[in-house]
Scaffold this active site. Sequence first.
Site, PDB file in Angstrom:
ATOM      1  N   LYS A 166       0.716  -1.055   0.032  1.00 10.58           N
ATOM      2  CA  LYS A 166      -0.136  -0.088   0.007  1.00 10.58           C
ATOM      3  C   LYS A 166       0.881   1.233   0.124  1.00 10.58           C
ATOM      4  CE  LYS A 166      -2.068  -1.111   3.928  1.00 10.58           C
ATOM      5  NZ  LYS A 166      -1.793  -2.581   4.256  1.00 10.58           N
ATOM      6  N   ARG A 170     -10.371   0.672   8.192  1.00 13.61           N
ATOM      7  CA  ARG A 170      -9.779  -0.738   8.666  1.00 13.61           C
ATOM      8  C   ARG A 170     -10.688  -1.480   9.322  1.00 13.61           C
ATOM      9  NH1 ARG A 170      -3.975   0.002   8.447  1.00 13.61           N
ATOM     10  NH2 ARG A 170      -2.779  -1.778   9.251  1.00 13.61           N
ATOM     11  N   ARG A 211      11.813  -6.432   5.525  1.00  7.72           N
ATOM     12  CA  ARG A 211      11.955  -4.995   5.803  1.00  7.72           C
ATOM     13  C   ARG A 211      12.433  -4.803   7.479  1.00  7.72           C
ATOM     14  NH1 ARG A 211       6.325  -1.531   5.445  1.00  7.72           N
ATOM     15  NH2 ARG A 211       5.993  -2.764   7.408  1.00  7.72           N
ATOM     16  N   ARG A 220      10.598  -0.365  12.540  1.00  6.74           N
ATOM     17  CA  ARG A 220       9.121  -0.569  13.011  1.00  6.74           C
ATOM     18  C   ARG A 220       9.024  -1.604  14.022  1.00  6.74           C
ATOM     19  NH1 ARG A 220       4.676   0.236   8.382  1.00  6.74           N
ATOM     20  NH2 ARG A 220       3.629  -1.164   9.806  1.00  6.74           N
ATOM     21  N   ARG A 276      -0.799  -9.216  13.097  1.00  9.76           N
ATOM     22  CA  ARG A 276      -1.405  -8.242  12.248  1.00  9.76           C
ATOM     23  C   ARG A 276      -2.498  -8.790  11.164  1.00  9.76           C
ATOM     24  NH1 ARG A 276       3.938  -5.412  10.705  1.00  9.76           N
ATOM     25  NH2 ARG A 276       2.800  -4.139   9.438  1.00  9.76           N
TER      26      ARG A 276
HETATM   27  P1  AP5 Z   1       4.583  -1.623   1.795  1.00 11.48           P
HETATM   28  O1  AP5 Z   1       4.428  -0.769   0.651  1.00 11.48           O
HETATM   29  O2  AP5 Z   1       5.193  -0.934   3.282  1.00 11.48           O
HETATM   30  O3  AP5 Z   1       3.437  -2.264   2.227  1.00 11.48           O
HETATM   31  P2  AP5 Z   1       2.090  -1.847   3.256  1.00 11.48           P
HETATM   32  O4  AP5 Z   1       0.912  -2.390   2.679  1.00 11.48           O
HETATM   33  O5  AP5 Z   1       2.134  -0.401   3.245  1.00 11.48           O
HETATM   34  O6  AP5 Z   1       2.424  -2.620   4.689  1.00 11.48           O
HETATM   35  P3  AP5 Z   1       2.575  -1.936   6.215  1.00 11.48           P
HETATM   36  O7  AP5 Z   1       3.172  -2.725   6.756  1.00 11.48           O
HETATM   37  O8  AP5 Z   1       2.562  -0.581   6.269  1.00 11.48           O
HETATM   38  O9  AP5 Z   1       0.975  -2.476   6.363  1.00 11.48           O
HETATM   39  P4  AP5 Z   1       0.118  -2.193   7.570  1.00 11.48           P
HETATM   40  O10 AP5 Z   1      -1.228  -1.892   6.915  1.00 11.48           O
HETATM   41  O11 AP5 Z   1       0.192  -3.256   8.508  1.00 11.48           O
HETATM   42  O12 AP5 Z   1       0.602  -0.699   8.475  1.00 11.48           O
HETATM   43  P5  AP5 Z   1      -0.134   0.522   8.690  1.00 11.48           P
HETATM   44  O13 AP5 Z   1       1.275   1.376   8.799  1.00 11.48           O
HETATM   45  O14 AP5 Z   1      -0.982   0.763   7.981  1.00 11.48           O
HETATM   46  O15 AP5 Z   1       5.488  -2.908   1.489  1.00 11.48           O
HETATM   47  C1  AP5 Z   1       6.068  -3.853   2.512  1.00 11.48           C
HETATM   48  C2  AP5 Z   1       7.389  -4.259   2.175  1.00 11.48           C
HETATM   49  O16 AP5 Z   1       7.377  -5.171   0.920  1.00 11.48           O
HETATM   50  C3  AP5 Z   1       8.283  -3.042   1.879  1.00 11.48           C
HETATM   51  O17 AP5 Z   1       9.604  -3.390   2.358  1.00 11.48           O
HETATM   52  C4  AP5 Z   1       8.275  -2.931   0.493  1.00 11.48           C
HETATM   53  O18 AP5 Z   1       9.445  -2.483  -0.217  1.00 11.48           O
HETATM   54  C5  AP5 Z   1       8.379  -4.400  -0.160  1.00 11.48           C
HETATM   55  N1  AP5 Z   1       7.421  -4.663  -1.310  1.00 11.48           N
HETATM   56  C6  AP5 Z   1       6.669  -3.695  -1.929  1.00 11.48           C
HETATM   57  N2  AP5 Z   1       5.988  -3.913  -3.001  1.00 11.48           N
HETATM   58  C7  AP5 Z   1       6.643  -5.107  -3.373  1.00 11.48           C
HETATM   59  C8  AP5 Z   1       6.613  -6.064  -4.252  1.00 11.48           C
HETATM   60  N3  AP5 Z   1       5.878  -5.876  -5.590  1.00 11.48           N
HETATM   61  N4  AP5 Z   1       7.618  -7.051  -4.273  1.00 11.48           N
HETATM   62  C9  AP5 Z   1       8.338  -7.259  -3.486  1.00 11.48           C
HETATM   63  N5  AP5 Z   1       8.649  -6.469  -2.357  1.00 11.48           N
HETATM   64  C10 AP5 Z   1       7.635  -5.440  -2.350  1.00 11.48           C
HETATM   65  O19 AP5 Z   1      -0.601   0.264  10.225  1.00 11.48           O
HETATM   66  C11 AP5 Z   1       0.484  -0.086  11.189  1.00 11.48           C
HETATM   67  C12 AP5 Z   1      -0.390  -0.067  12.709  1.00 11.48           C
HETATM   68  O20 AP5 Z   1      -0.967   1.164  12.885  1.00 11.48           O
HETATM   69  C13 AP5 Z   1      -1.597  -1.087  12.514  1.00 11.48           C
HETATM   70  O21 AP5 Z   1      -1.143  -2.383  12.861  1.00 11.48           O
HETATM   71  C14 AP5 Z   1      -2.536  -0.328  13.610  1.00 11.48           C
HETATM   72  O22 AP5 Z   1      -2.020  -0.772  15.010  1.00 11.48           O
HETATM   73  C15 AP5 Z   1      -2.455   1.095  13.272  1.00 11.48           C
HETATM   74  N6  AP5 Z   1      -3.353   1.670  12.789  1.00 11.48           N
HETATM   75  C16 AP5 Z   1      -3.043   2.103  11.402  1.00 11.48           C
HETATM   76  N7  AP5 Z   1      -4.000   2.499  10.673  1.00 11.48           N
HETATM   77  C17 AP5 Z   1      -5.178   2.187  11.344  1.00 11.48           C
HETATM   78  C18 AP5 Z   1      -6.586   2.185  11.417  1.00 11.48           C
HETATM   79  N8  AP5 Z   1      -7.150   2.865  10.351  1.00 11.48           N
HETATM   80  N9  AP5 Z   1      -7.325   1.803  12.237  1.00 11.48           N
HETATM   81  C19 AP5 Z   1      -6.669   1.404  13.640  1.00 11.48           C
HETATM   82  N10 AP5 Z   1      -5.405   1.130  13.500  1.00 11.48           N
HETATM   83  C20 AP5 Z   1      -4.520   1.444  12.582  1.00 11.48           C
HETATM   84 MG    MG Z   2       2.015   1.016   4.802  1.00 14.46          MG
END
Ligand code: AP5
Ligand code: MG
Length: 195
Positions: free
Chosen positions: A14, A89, A128, A134, A145
Amino acid sequence: MLNIILFGPPGAGKGTQSEKLIERYGLLHVSTGDLLRSEKANKTELGLLAKKYIDEGHLVPDEVVIGMIRNKLSGNLLGPGYIFDGFPRTVVQAHELDKLMTELGTEITIMVSLEVDENELVKRLLKRGETSGRSDDNEETVRKRLEVYNRETSPVASHYSRQGKLSVVNGLGTVSEIFDRICNAVSDKLKFQVG
Ligand code: AP5
Ligand code: MG
């Protein structure tokens, strides 16, 4: 306005694809994960509250996240549109987002859901974790997660599917292959709206 929800499990890409979409369409990035991490790093009241949820892989309570989104959007009323990354979410958050879009005189254009199998997700996040700093990129929290995603977040896709807005995209391949698939889904949606 063009308002895109980029949806998918942790590690689906994402954040990676958001950066490219912002470049292509000039959208404003709204990542609740990034906003929460910045609150956490600044040790604000909100950040201190969010810390334990994030570190354990749980969702931060809806009312906290919704308040944060309302603050963020109220300052930016007349943009080209938004890309929502990691939000909504829960179904409660989805209803709130729809309400907020209506208040702003706009609506969600499309939800793009990136599909990636669980083995690949774990592989990406642990890789990562070697450099990201992180607190949630370790095996135990990654598993949690994914479990939380399957239980609490995946129903949000049905919410937008019922509105005819869901587009499922294969999230495996190179970053630019996946980006092309997303852009095709967006232009199909825009063509359909105009036609
Ligand atoms: P990346 O692009 O970082 O993936 P992502 O989908 O953004 O993954 P996140 O870990 O950020 O997702 P998340 O939803 O758990 O985290 P968030 O910050 O929203 O890619 C991941 C890795 O893969 C990278 O190293 C990248 O380089 C690699 N990659 C990308 N594309 C690739 C490809 N095609 N091939 C190979 N490798 C690739 O949330 C974190 C925490 O915050 C949650 O757990 C929760 O506690 C809280 N939170 C956030 N939003 C909310 C909400 N709306 N409600 C409640 N709690 C929330
Ligand atoms: Mg992300």
